[in-house]
Structures are given as structure tokens and as C-alpha cells.
Write an enzyme that holds these catalytic residues in place. Structure first.
Site, PDB file in Angstrom:
ATOM      1  N   GLU A  95       0.939  -1.355  -0.009  1.00 19.75           N
ATOM      2  CA  GLU A  95       0.049  -0.073   0.112  1.00 19.75           C
ATOM      3  C   GLU A  95       0.865   1.207  -0.148  1.00 19.75           C
ATOM      4  O   GLU A  95       1.853   1.304   0.764  1.00 19.75           O
ATOM      5  CB  GLU A  95      -0.767  -0.107   1.229  1.00 19.75           C
ATOM      6  CG  GLU A  95      -1.508   1.160   1.502  1.00 19.75           C
ATOM      7  CD  GLU A  95      -2.293   1.018   3.216  1.00 19.75           C
ATOM      8  OE1 GLU A  95      -1.856   0.040   3.972  1.00 19.75           O
ATOM      9  OE2 GLU A  95      -2.719   2.015   3.447  1.00 19.75           O
ATOM     10  N   ASP A 150      12.586  -1.407  14.871  1.00 17.02           N
ATOM     11  CA  ASP A 150      13.342  -0.533  14.103  1.00 17.02           C
ATOM     12  C   ASP A 150      12.534   0.830  14.078  1.00 17.02           C
ATOM     13  O   ASP A 150      12.441   1.441  12.985  1.00 17.02           O
ATOM     14  CB  ASP A 150      13.861  -0.861  12.744  1.00 17.02           C
ATOM     15  CG  ASP A 150      14.813  -0.067  12.027  1.00 17.02           C
ATOM     16  OD1 ASP A 150      14.905  -0.300  10.754  1.00 17.02           O
ATOM     17  OD2 ASP A 150      15.367   0.629  12.726  1.00 17.02           O
TER      18      ASP A 150
HETATM   19  C1  LIG Z   1      11.672   0.690   3.007  1.00 14.60           C
HETATM   20  O1  LIG Z   1      11.082  -0.627   3.833  1.00 14.60           O
HETATM   21  C2  LIG Z   1       9.876  -0.633   3.768  1.00 14.60           C
HETATM   22  C3  LIG Z   1       9.162   0.337   3.148  1.00 14.60           C
HETATM   23  C4  LIG Z   1       7.553   0.225   3.144  1.00 14.60           C
HETATM   24  C5  LIG Z   1       6.866   1.092   2.502  1.00 14.60           C
HETATM   25  C6  LIG Z   1       5.445   1.006   2.314  1.00 14.60           C
HETATM   26  C7  LIG Z   1       4.492   1.747   1.698  1.00 14.60           C
HETATM   27  C8  LIG Z   1       5.340   3.129   1.327  1.00 14.60           C
HETATM   28  N1  LIG Z   1       4.726   4.337   0.632  1.00 14.60           N
HETATM   29  C9  LIG Z   1       5.873   5.127   0.742  1.00 14.60           C
HETATM   30  C10 LIG Z   1       7.153   4.570   0.982  1.00 14.60           C
HETATM   31  C11 LIG Z   1       8.262   5.141   0.932  1.00 14.60           C
HETATM   32  C12 LIG Z   1       8.505   6.355   0.602  1.00 14.60           C
HETATM   33  C13 LIG Z   1       9.769   6.945   0.871  1.00 14.60           C
HETATM   34  C14 LIG Z   1      10.762   6.418   1.300  1.00 14.60           C
HETATM   35  C15 LIG Z   1      10.626   4.936   1.803  1.00 14.60           C
HETATM   36  C16 LIG Z   1      11.900   4.173   2.383  1.00 14.60           C
HETATM   37  O2  LIG Z   1      12.806   3.993   1.241  1.00 14.60           O
HETATM   38  N2  LIG Z   1      12.287   4.987   3.462  1.00 14.60           N
HETATM   39  C17 LIG Z   1      11.619   4.511   4.546  1.00 14.60           C
HETATM   40  C18 LIG Z   1      12.312   3.495   5.380  1.00 14.60           C
HETATM   41  N3  LIG Z   1      13.635   3.479   5.551  1.00 14.60           N
HETATM   42  C19 LIG Z   1      14.444   4.130   6.709  1.00 14.60           C
HETATM   43  C20 LIG Z   1      14.480   2.443   4.925  1.00 14.60           C
HETATM   44  C21 LIG Z   1       9.483   4.401   1.636  1.00 14.60           C
HETATM   45  N4  LIG Z   1       6.625   3.232   1.553  1.00 14.60           N
HETATM   46  N5  LIG Z   1       7.390   2.201   2.216  1.00 14.60           N
HETATM   47  C22 LIG Z   1       6.985  -0.866   3.705  1.00 14.60           C
HETATM   48  C23 LIG Z   1       7.851  -2.102   4.069  1.00 14.60           C
HETATM   49  C24 LIG Z   1       9.221  -1.618   4.228  1.00 14.60           C
HETATM   50  O3  LIG Z   1       9.966  -2.537   4.767  1.00 14.60           O
END
Ligand SMILES: COc1cc(-c2ccc3ncc(-c4cccc([C@@H](O)NCCN(C)C)c4)n3n2)ccc1O
Length: 307
Positions: free
Chosen positions: A113, A158
Site C-alpha cells: 500500500e 526499528d
Molecule cells: C523500506 O522498507 C519498507 C518500506 C515500506 C513502504 C510501504 C509503503 C510506502 N509508501 C511510501 C514508502 C516510502 C516512501 C519514501 C521512502 C521510503 C523508504 O525508502 N524509506 C523509509 C524507510 N527507510 C528508513 C528504509 C518508503 N513506502 N514504504 C514498507 C515496508 C518496508 O520494509
């Protein structure tokens, strides 16, 4: 056991019905138009994708598979499948839903999502720091979500502003954006008796028991929520040092303070709330349910505070 089915009973019953997780195979491009990168981590990149049949947008997390056991590149498939299993088990409005997973030659792709309001990290960066009502509104949603996860004995492990995503849309003046939790790559079930010791997490946000290689459990999430609350109210990180070693030392020694300038105007209620979470003994630390009953959280008004 006779009596009303608890959330955990229902959860266990659902797990019994579930078979091995079915991957989609072939090229994801058959079903989705692949768009821009949304963000990236060490072995994963998140892209915006559009489902060709419905036109709906999703977030696709491309995780590089570790091919050889001795390699340091990529993520072992069984670790990726732990995150899939956790995402499959969780069903809550503040947790991103997993739509499907693809297994390709080099990657496993989670189609999730989409949350398009950006990371809480960026929401905070645009505002330096938040009012107490804004901060309480965000932390209350995180606590409600973690309370649900902890009832199922699942820890996030985390929690940090980058893993709290904001939903788009107007936020009432002085209110708080709606949020969803993402990145369950380190999540674990913490049933009694299971010793979870080796854990990574992000230095600034890990609890002291993690650094002491003591058995860790659900309580570690509450310590991280204390760190996030401190940052939302002051714009500063309570234990951050010049390097990882100094940060770890400051956490182990509980070396933090409420600097007068950074916390100018912040209520005693808010500081008491943070101190409930910066409790060294995990068994004495406040639980998510305790926090939801605290006066600082109960003061929150969704429509914001009349200025
Ligand atoms: C990055 O790992 C996940 C992201 C997501 C997720 C789900 C929906 C969603 N909508 C937008 C985004 C999003 C938008 C910008 C950056 C990122 C991600 O690269 N950074 C957030 C986490 N990061 C610290 C690794 C994720 N996400 N990311 C879900 C499970 C994950 O293990």
C-alpha cells in the site's frame, strides 16, 4: 480455553489456515508500470508503481537476494520471508498492507500500500520542532499501533522517524498528520522464553538492553518511542554522539538531559512521559497501554489547540 476469543487467539487461528506464501513469478512489469524511486536502503529500493489493470498506485520494495551464504551482499531469503510473514499477520489501519510479493532471479519485490505523505523525518525537518499537541497526536497513533502489535507479541525493533510515514492531506492547525508504520525488516515475534539477542536497529534509537546483549523483547520498542518523542519536542536527538561508539556509550550510561533551551516551554507532563520510557530495566519500563493512559497523551486534542 473457554471464553471470548482474544486478538491473539484469532491471530493464532488465522495462522493455522495459512499455507506457504505464494510468490508471483515472471516480470512485475507485466502487471505494473514502474515509476520513480521513493527511497533506498542498503539492499533495498522502494519505487512507486502503477497497477496496469486498475490504475492504482503502490509502493514496490525491491530487496536484493543474498545468493551465497558467505556473501555480505543482499538479504538472505529466509530473512525477507520473515518480514513477509509479519506483514501478512498484521491487519491494522496504521500499518501498511502487503498486496503481493514477486520472486525474480535477483530480487524479491514486496508490493505494498502506497503512503504518499512522506516520512515523519521530513515532516519534522520542515518544522524544526512540533507543538506538544502535534507531537502527542503523532505519538498516540504510534502507541495505538504498537499496542496492537504487542498484543500479538510482535515487536517492530526499528522504530524511528524515517519508518513513520505520513498520509497526505490537510492537517488541522495544531493537530497531527495521520501516520502508518513501515519497514518490518527487523520485526520479530517475542513469545515468552524466546531469547532475541542479536539485533541491529539504528544506533540513536536502540534500547540499552540491546547494547548489553541481554534478552530483548517488546519493551525495546517503547525505548525507541521515547527517543522519537524527545526528537519531536526538541528537534534534538537525546543520545547522539559524534560517532556510533559515543552514541552507544551515552545510551548505556543513560546520559541524556532536558536542555533548558531545547525544551523551553515544554511541559513537565511531556518530560515525565519521556522518563517513563527511558527506564533502564525493561520490566519496569512503561508499556504501550500504560503510555496511552498517561496525562500527556490524554491531553491531546485532535482538532488542535486554540491558539
Ligand atoms: C523500506 O522498507 C519498507 C518500506 C515500506 C513502504 C510501504 C509503503 C510506502 N509508501 C511510501 C514508502 C516510502 C516512501 C519514501 C521512502 C521510503 C523508504 O525508502 N524509506 C523509509 C524507510 N527507510 C528508513 C528504509 C518508503 N513506502 N514504504 C514498507 C515496508 C518496508 O520494509
Amino acid at each position: 480455553r473457554v471464553g471470548p476469543q482474544t486478538l491473539l487467539d484469532k491471530h493464532e487461528a488465522k495462522k493455522e489456515q495459512k499455507g506457504k506464501y505464494p510468490y508471483r513469478t515472471g516480470a512485475i512489469e507485466e502487471d505494473y508500470e514502474v515509476g520513480q524511486d521513493l527511497g533506498a536502503g542498503q539492499f533495498a529500493v522502494v519505487k512507486r508503481v502503477r497497477h496496469r489493470k486498475t490504475g492504482k498506485f503502490y509502493a514496490a520494495k525491491y530487496i536484493r537476494k543474498r545468493k551465497v551464504k558467505t556473501s555480505r551482499r543482499g538479504v538472505p531469503q529466509e530473512e525477507i520471508e520473515k518480514e513477509i510473514a509479519v506483514l501478512q499477520d498484521l491487519d491494522h489501519p496504521r500499518i501498511v498492507k502487503l498486496r503481493e510479493s514477486w520472486n525474480t532471479a535477483n530480487e524479491i519485490i514486496l508490493v505494498l500500500e502506497l503512503v504518499s505523505g512522506g516520512e515523519l523525518f521530513d515532516y519534522l525537518a520542515e518544522r524544526e520542532q512540533l507543538t506538544e499537541n502535534e507531537a502527542a497526536g503523532i505519538i498516540k497513533q504510534v502507541l495505538e499501533t504498537i499496542s496492537y502489535m504487542h498484543e500479538l507479541k510482535i515487536a517492530h525493533f526499528d522504530l524511528k522517524p524515517e519508518n513513520v510515514m505520513c498520509l497526505p492531506g490537510n492537517v488541522p492547525a495544531g493537530g497531527a498528520p495521520k501516520i502508518k508504520l513501515v519497514d518490518f525488516g527487523l520485526s520479530q515475534r517475542c513469545d515468552l522464553g524466546i531469547e532475541v539477542t542479536a539485533m541491529h536497529g539504528t544506533p540513536e534509537f536502540v534500547a540499552p538492553e540491546v547494547l548489553a546483549f541481554e534478552p530483548i523483547g517488546l519493551e525495546a520498542d517503547l525505548w525507541s518511542i521515547g527517543v522519537i518523542t524527545y526528537i519531536l519536542l526538541s528537534g534534538c536527538s537525546p543520545f547522539q554522539g559524534d560517532d556510533k561508539a559515543e552514541t552507544f556509550q551515552r545510551i548505556a550510561q543513560m546520559d541524556y538531559s532536558f536542555d533548558d533551551e531545547d525544551f523551553a516551554g515544554v511541559s513537565q507532563d511531556a518530560k515525565d512521559f519521556i522518563e517513563m520510557l527511558f527506564t533502564r530495566n525493561p520490566l519496569e519500563r512503561a508499556t504501550a497501554k500504560d503510555c496511552l493512559k498517561s496525562s500527556w497523551i490524554k491531553r491531546f486534542t485532535p482538532e488542535g489547540v486554540a491558539i
